[in-house]
Motif scaffolding. Structure first.
Motif, PDB file in Angstrom:
ATOM      1  N   SER A  17      77.291 104.192  24.736  1.00 27.49           N
ATOM      2  CA  SER A  17      76.509 104.149  25.983  1.00 27.49           C
ATOM      3  C   SER A  17      75.692 102.865  26.041  1.00 27.49           C
ATOM      4  CB  SER A  17      75.585 105.363  26.077  1.00 27.49           C
ATOM      5  OG  SER A  17      74.735 105.426  24.958  1.00 27.49           O
ATOM      6  N   PRO A  18      75.558 102.267  27.227  1.00 32.07           N
ATOM      7  CA  PRO A  18      74.811 101.013  27.376  1.00 32.07           C
ATOM      8  C   PRO A  18      73.344 101.180  26.994  1.00 32.07           C
ATOM      9  CG  PRO A  18      76.107 101.510  29.348  1.00 32.07           C
ATOM     10  CD  PRO A  18      76.147 102.726  28.492  1.00 32.07           C
ATOM     11  N   LEU A  19      72.717 100.079  26.607  1.00 24.86           N
ATOM     12  CA  LEU A  19      71.303 100.123  26.219  1.00 24.86           C
ATOM     13  C   LEU A  19      70.423 100.604  27.353  1.00 24.86           C
ATOM     14  CD1 LEU A  19      70.780  96.899  24.055  1.00 24.86           C
ATOM     15  CD2 LEU A  19      70.562  99.274  23.317  1.00 24.86           C
ATOM     16  N   TRP A  20      70.760 100.203  28.592  1.00 24.52           N
ATOM     17  CA  TRP A  20      69.875 100.574  29.695  1.00 24.52           C
ATOM     18  C   TRP A  20      69.875 102.076  29.921  1.00 24.52           C
ATOM     19  CZ3 TRP A  20      70.698 103.041  34.316  1.00 24.52           C
ATOM     20  CH2 TRP A  20      72.018 103.189  34.748  1.00 24.52           C
ATOM     21  N   THR A  21      71.022 102.752  29.705  1.00 19.62           N
ATOM     22  CA  THR A  21      71.047 104.205  29.884  1.00 19.62           C
ATOM     23  C   THR A  21      70.316 104.896  28.734  1.00 19.62           C
ATOM     24  OG1 THR A  21      73.186 104.485  28.762  1.00 19.62           O
ATOM     25  CG2 THR A  21      73.233 104.091  31.133  1.00 19.62           C
ATOM     26  N   GLN A  22      70.427 104.347  27.523  1.00 22.01           N
ATOM     27  CA  GLN A  22      69.667 104.913  26.404  1.00 22.01           C
ATOM     28  C   GLN A  22      68.164 104.798  26.659  1.00 22.01           C
ATOM     29  OE1 GLN A  22      70.927 103.864  22.351  1.00 22.01           O
ATOM     30  NE2 GLN A  22      72.718 102.861  23.228  1.00 22.01           N
ATOM     31  N   PHE A  23      67.749 103.623  27.140  1.00 21.27           N
ATOM     32  CA  PHE A  23      66.332 103.402  27.413  1.00 21.27           C
ATOM     33  C   PHE A  23      65.854 104.304  28.552  1.00 21.27           C
ATOM     34  CE2 PHE A  23      63.096 100.751  29.713  1.00 21.27           C
ATOM     35  CZ  PHE A  23      62.076 100.968  28.815  1.00 21.27           C
ATOM     36  N   ARG A  24      66.678 104.415  29.606  1.00 18.84           N
ATOM     37  CA  ARG A  24      66.336 105.304  30.727  1.00 18.84           C
ATOM     38  C   ARG A  24      66.163 106.730  30.251  1.00 18.84           C
ATOM     39  NH1 ARG A  24      71.348 106.713  34.059  1.00 18.84           N
ATOM     40  NH2 ARG A  24      71.610 107.851  32.111  1.00 18.84           N
ATOM     41  N   ASP A  25      67.112 107.218  29.436  1.00 16.05           N
ATOM     42  CA  ASP A  25      67.048 108.603  28.977  1.00 16.05           C
ATOM     43  C   ASP A  25      65.857 108.839  28.058  1.00 16.05           C
ATOM     44  OD1 ASP A  25      69.314 109.107  30.441  1.00 16.05           O
ATOM     45  OD2 ASP A  25      70.694 108.999  28.734  1.00 16.05           O
ATOM     46  N   ALA A  26      65.475 107.800  27.271  1.00 22.77           N
ATOM     47  CA  ALA A  26      64.301 107.931  26.411  1.00 22.77           C
ATOM     48  C   ALA A  26      63.037 108.098  27.252  1.00 22.77           C
ATOM     49  CB  ALA A  26      64.174 106.714  25.497  1.00 22.77           C
ATOM     50  N   LEU A  27      62.894 107.266  28.287  1.00 24.24           N
ATOM     51  CA  LEU A  27      61.733 107.381  29.161  1.00 24.24           C
ATOM     52  C   LEU A  27      61.746 108.708  29.918  1.00 24.24           C
ATOM     53  CD1 LEU A  27      61.213 103.860  30.808  1.00 24.24           C
ATOM     54  CD2 LEU A  27      59.852 104.954  29.024  1.00 24.24           C
ATOM     55  N   ARG A  28      62.919 109.090  30.399  1.00 22.61           N
ATOM     56  CA  ARG A  28      63.035 110.356  31.137  1.00 22.61           C
ATOM     57  C   ARG A  28      62.601 111.528  30.264  1.00 22.61           C
ATOM     58  NH1 ARG A  28      66.894 114.392  31.781  1.00 22.61           N
ATOM     59  NH2 ARG A  28      66.906 115.350  33.842  1.00 22.61           N
ATOM     60  N   SER A  29      63.020 111.522  29.004  1.00 21.49           N
ATOM     61  CA  SER A  29      62.639 112.591  28.082  1.00 21.49           C
ATOM     62  C   SER A  29      61.128 112.639  27.885  1.00 21.49           C
ATOM     63  CB  SER A  29      63.351 112.382  26.743  1.00 21.49           C
ATOM     64  OG  SER A  29      62.961 113.370  25.810  1.00 21.49           O
ATOM     65  N   LEU A  30      60.500 111.473  27.738  1.00 21.75           N
ATOM     66  CA  LEU A  30      59.052 111.419  27.565  1.00 21.75           C
ATOM     67  C   LEU A  30      58.327 111.974  28.798  1.00 21.75           C
ATOM     68  CD1 LEU A  30      58.641 107.888  25.936  1.00 21.75           C
ATOM     69  CD2 LEU A  30      58.463 110.102  24.813  1.00 21.75           C
ATOM     70  N   ILE A  31      58.852 111.665  29.981  1.00 26.71           N
ATOM     71  CA  ILE A  31      58.222 112.148  31.217  1.00 26.71           C
ATOM     72  C   ILE A  31      58.366 113.661  31.330  1.00 26.71           C
ATOM     73  CG2 ILE A  31      58.364 112.102  33.739  1.00 26.71           C
ATOM     74  CD1 ILE A  31      59.241 109.138  33.462  1.00 26.71           C
ATOM     75  N   LEU A  32      59.584 114.167  31.131  1.00 27.02           N
ATOM     76  CA  LEU A  32      59.836 115.588  31.316  1.00 27.02           C
ATOM     77  C   LEU A  32      59.188 116.434  30.233  1.00 27.02           C
ATOM     78  CD1 LEU A  32      63.555 115.585  32.499  1.00 27.02           C
ATOM     79  CD2 LEU A  32      61.474 115.588  33.864  1.00 27.02           C
ATOM     80  N   ASN A  33      58.965 115.864  29.037  1.00 26.54           N
ATOM     81  CA  ASN A  33      58.306 116.586  27.948  1.00 26.54           C
ATOM     82  C   ASN A  33      56.789 116.505  28.042  1.00 26.54           C
ATOM     83  OD1 ASN A  33      60.736 117.383  26.831  1.00 26.54           O
ATOM     84  ND2 ASN A  33      60.844 115.650  25.418  1.00 26.54           N
ATOM     85  N   GLY A  34      56.282 115.771  29.037  1.00 23.95           N
ATOM     86  CA  GLY A  34      54.851 115.679  29.221  1.00 23.95           C
ATOM     87  C   GLY A  34      54.156 114.671  28.331  1.00 23.95           C
ATOM     88  N   GLU A  35      54.910 113.865  27.577  1.00 24.77           N
ATOM     89  CA  GLU A  35      54.292 112.862  26.708  1.00 24.77           C
ATOM     90  C   GLU A  35      53.802 111.657  27.507  1.00 24.77           C
ATOM     91  OE1 GLU A  35      56.217 112.607  22.579  1.00 24.77           O
ATOM     92  OE2 GLU A  35      57.828 113.404  23.848  1.00 24.77           O
ATOM     93  N   LEU A  36      54.310 111.510  28.725  1.00 26.54           N
ATOM     94  CA  LEU A  36      53.768 110.540  29.678  1.00 26.54           C
ATOM     95  C   LEU A  36      53.217 111.337  30.853  1.00 26.54           C
ATOM     96  CD1 LEU A  36      56.519 107.758  29.671  1.00 26.54           C
ATOM     97  CD2 LEU A  36      54.237 107.634  28.682  1.00 26.54           C
ATOM     98  N   ALA A  37      51.933 111.252  31.076  1.00 31.37           N
ATOM     99  CA  ALA A  37      51.278 112.083  32.087  1.00 31.37           C
ATOM    100  C   ALA A  37      51.629 111.628  33.497  1.00 31.37           C
ATOM    101  CB  ALA A  37      49.763 112.026  31.901  1.00 31.37           C
ATOM    102  N   ILE A  38      51.610 112.582  34.437  1.00 31.16           N
ATOM    103  CA  ILE A  38      51.801 112.243  35.841  1.00 31.16           C
ATOM    104  C   ILE A  38      50.712 111.262  36.263  1.00 31.16           C
ATOM    105  CG2 ILE A  38      51.759 113.153  38.203  1.00 31.16           C
ATOM    106  CD1 ILE A  38      52.895 115.752  37.104  1.00 31.16           C
ATOM    107  N   GLY A  39      51.109 110.179  36.907  1.00 31.64           N
ATOM    108  CA  GLY A  39      50.171 109.153  37.331  1.00 31.64           C
ATOM    109  C   GLY A  39      49.951 108.065  36.313  1.00 31.64           C
ATOM    110  N   ALA A  40      50.471 108.246  35.079  1.00 33.60           N
ATOM    111  CA  ALA A  40      50.282 107.227  34.041  1.00 33.60           C
ATOM    112  C   ALA A  40      51.005 105.942  34.426  1.00 33.60           C
ATOM    113  CB  ALA A  40      50.805 107.742  32.704  1.00 33.60           C
ATOM    114  N   LYS A  41      50.359 104.825  34.163  1.00 38.07           N
ATOM    115  CA  LYS A  41      50.970 103.535  34.444  1.00 38.07           C
ATOM    116  C   LYS A  41      51.831 103.110  33.266  1.00 38.07           C
ATOM    117  CE  LYS A  41      50.014  98.724  35.657  1.00 38.07           C
ATOM    118  NZ  LYS A  41      48.991  97.698  35.921  1.00 38.07           N
ATOM    119  N   LEU A  42      53.042 102.677  33.544  1.00 43.59           N
ATOM    120  CA  LEU A  42      53.932 102.195  32.492  1.00 43.59           C
ATOM    121  C   LEU A  42      53.582 100.744  32.150  1.00 43.59           C
ATOM    122  CD1 LEU A  42      57.406 103.559  33.673  1.00 43.59           C
ATOM    123  CD2 LEU A  42      55.853 104.563  32.006  1.00 43.59           C
ATOM    124  N   PRO A  43      53.883 100.324  30.936  1.00 42.02           N
ATOM    125  CA  PRO A  43      53.731  98.902  30.612  1.00 42.02           C
ATOM    126  C   PRO A  43      54.595  98.046  31.528  1.00 42.02           C
ATOM    127  CG  PRO A  43      54.053 100.210  28.621  1.00 42.02           C
ATOM    128  CD  PRO A  43      54.322 101.130  29.784  1.00 42.02           C
TER     129      PRO A  43
END
Length: 251
Positions: A17-43
Motif C-alpha cells: 500500500s502507498p505511503l499516503w494511504t498508510q499515513f491517512r489510515d494512521a491519522l484516521r485511526s487516531l481520530i476515530l479512537n479519540g486520541e485526537l480531539a474534535i477541534g484539535a489543530k493538526l501540525p
C-alpha cells in the motif's frame, strides 16, 4: 508531550500500500479512537512530513482524502482541524429514505441525477417488482453527497404505471420518497434490505472521487406500499469510511 509519530503506527515502506494511504489510515485511526480531539489543530504539512519522514506531497494527498471523508476540515491561513468521529447512519433501518433521514439529522444532502429514463426493466427488476411482460420502469441513477462529501451511488427502478411522468420530473436535490408521496400519493410502509461488501470498478471510483479502490457497502432494497405492491427497487453503493450503518431490531 507525545507527537503524532509517537502514538501512530510506523509506516512500512516495504508494504504494497502507498505511503499516503498508510499515513491517512494512521491519522484516521487516531481520530476515530479519540486520541485526537474534535477541534484539535493538526501540525502543518511540513511538520507532519518531518515527524513521519515523508514528503509534503504524501501528507497533502492523505489530508485531502480525510477532508473528503469529513474527518478533518481546513481553514485558509489557519491549518487543518479534526472535525468529527465516525457518524452513525440510520437510513437502512427506516422507511424515511436517505434524503429524509439525513435532513432530519440536520445534514445537507445534494443529489446529482446521472440517468433518468423510461425503459424496460432488467430481469432482476422485473422479478423484484412483480412486473408483467411489456411493463416499463422509470430508471434512475443518482449520485448523493452529504455535507459536501460524495457518499452514495444509487440505481433505482420504479414501476412506470405507478408514477406516470416521473421520468420527466425534476429530481435534482430532491427526495424521491417525498416526490412519490406528494405527487403520486404513494407512501413507503416497509422495506427489505440486503447488505454486503464489494470493491468498486473504475467507473464507480471516478464517480465517487476515490483516489484508489476501497471497500463499499452494497445495499439492495425492495420497498412496499400499503397494498403490499412493490414500489421501488434499488441498488446503492455506500462509501462508509467515515460512517457506520445503524440498524435497530425489535421482537
Amino acid at each position: 508531550m507525545n507527537t503524532l509519530a509517537d502514538i501512530a503506527p510506523l509506516l512500512d515502506r516495504n508494504a504494497q500500500s502507498p505511503l499516503w494511504t498508510q499515513f491517512r489510515d494512521a491519522l484516521r485511526s487516531l481520530i476515530l479512537n479519540g486520541e485526537l480531539a474534535i477541534g484539535a489543530k493538526l501540525p502543518t504539512e511540513a511538520e507532519l512530513g518531518e515527524q513521519f519522514g515523508i514528503s509534503r506531497i504524501v501528507v497533502r494527498e492523505a489530508l485531502a482524502d480525510l477532508v473528503r471523508s469529513g474527518l478533518i476540515y481546513k481553514i485558509k491561513g489557519q491549518g487543518a482541524f479534526v472535525s468529527a468521529r465516525e457518524r452513525d447512519e440510520d437510513f437502512v433501518s427506516t422507511v424515511l429514505g436517505f434524503s429524509d433521514e439525513m435532513e432530519r439529522k440536520g445534514r445537507t444532502v445534494r443529489t446529482q441525477v446521472l440517468v433518468q429514463e423510461l425503459r424496460a426493466p432488467s430481469a432482476a427488476q422485473a422479478q423484484s417488482l412483480a412486473l408483467s411482460d411489456g411493463q416499463l420502469v422509470v430508471a434512475l441513477k443518482r449520485l448523493r453527497s452529504v455535507d459536501g462529501e460524495l457518499s452514495l451511488l444509487v440505481e433505482t427502478a420504479i414501476p412506470a404505471d405507478l408514477a406516470p411522468g416521473l421520468h420527466r420530473t425534476k429530481l435534482e436535490n430532491r427526495s424521491l420518497y417525498d416526490v412519490l408521496r406528494r405527487q403520486y400519493g404513494h407512501r413507503i410502509v416497509r422495506a427489505e434490505r440486503w447488505i454486503d461488501a464489494v470493491m468498486p470498478d473504475a467507473s464507480t471510483c471516478l464517480l465517487l472521487a476515490l483516489a484508489e479502490p476501497e471497500p463499499l457497502l452494497r445495499i439492495e432494497s425492495l420497498a412496499y406500499g400499503p397494498t403490499g405492491r412493490p414500489l421501488e427497487h434499488y441498488h446503492a453503493l455506500h462509501r462508509c469510511k467515515a460512517s457506520r450503518l445503524h440498524v435497530k431490531t425489535t421482537t
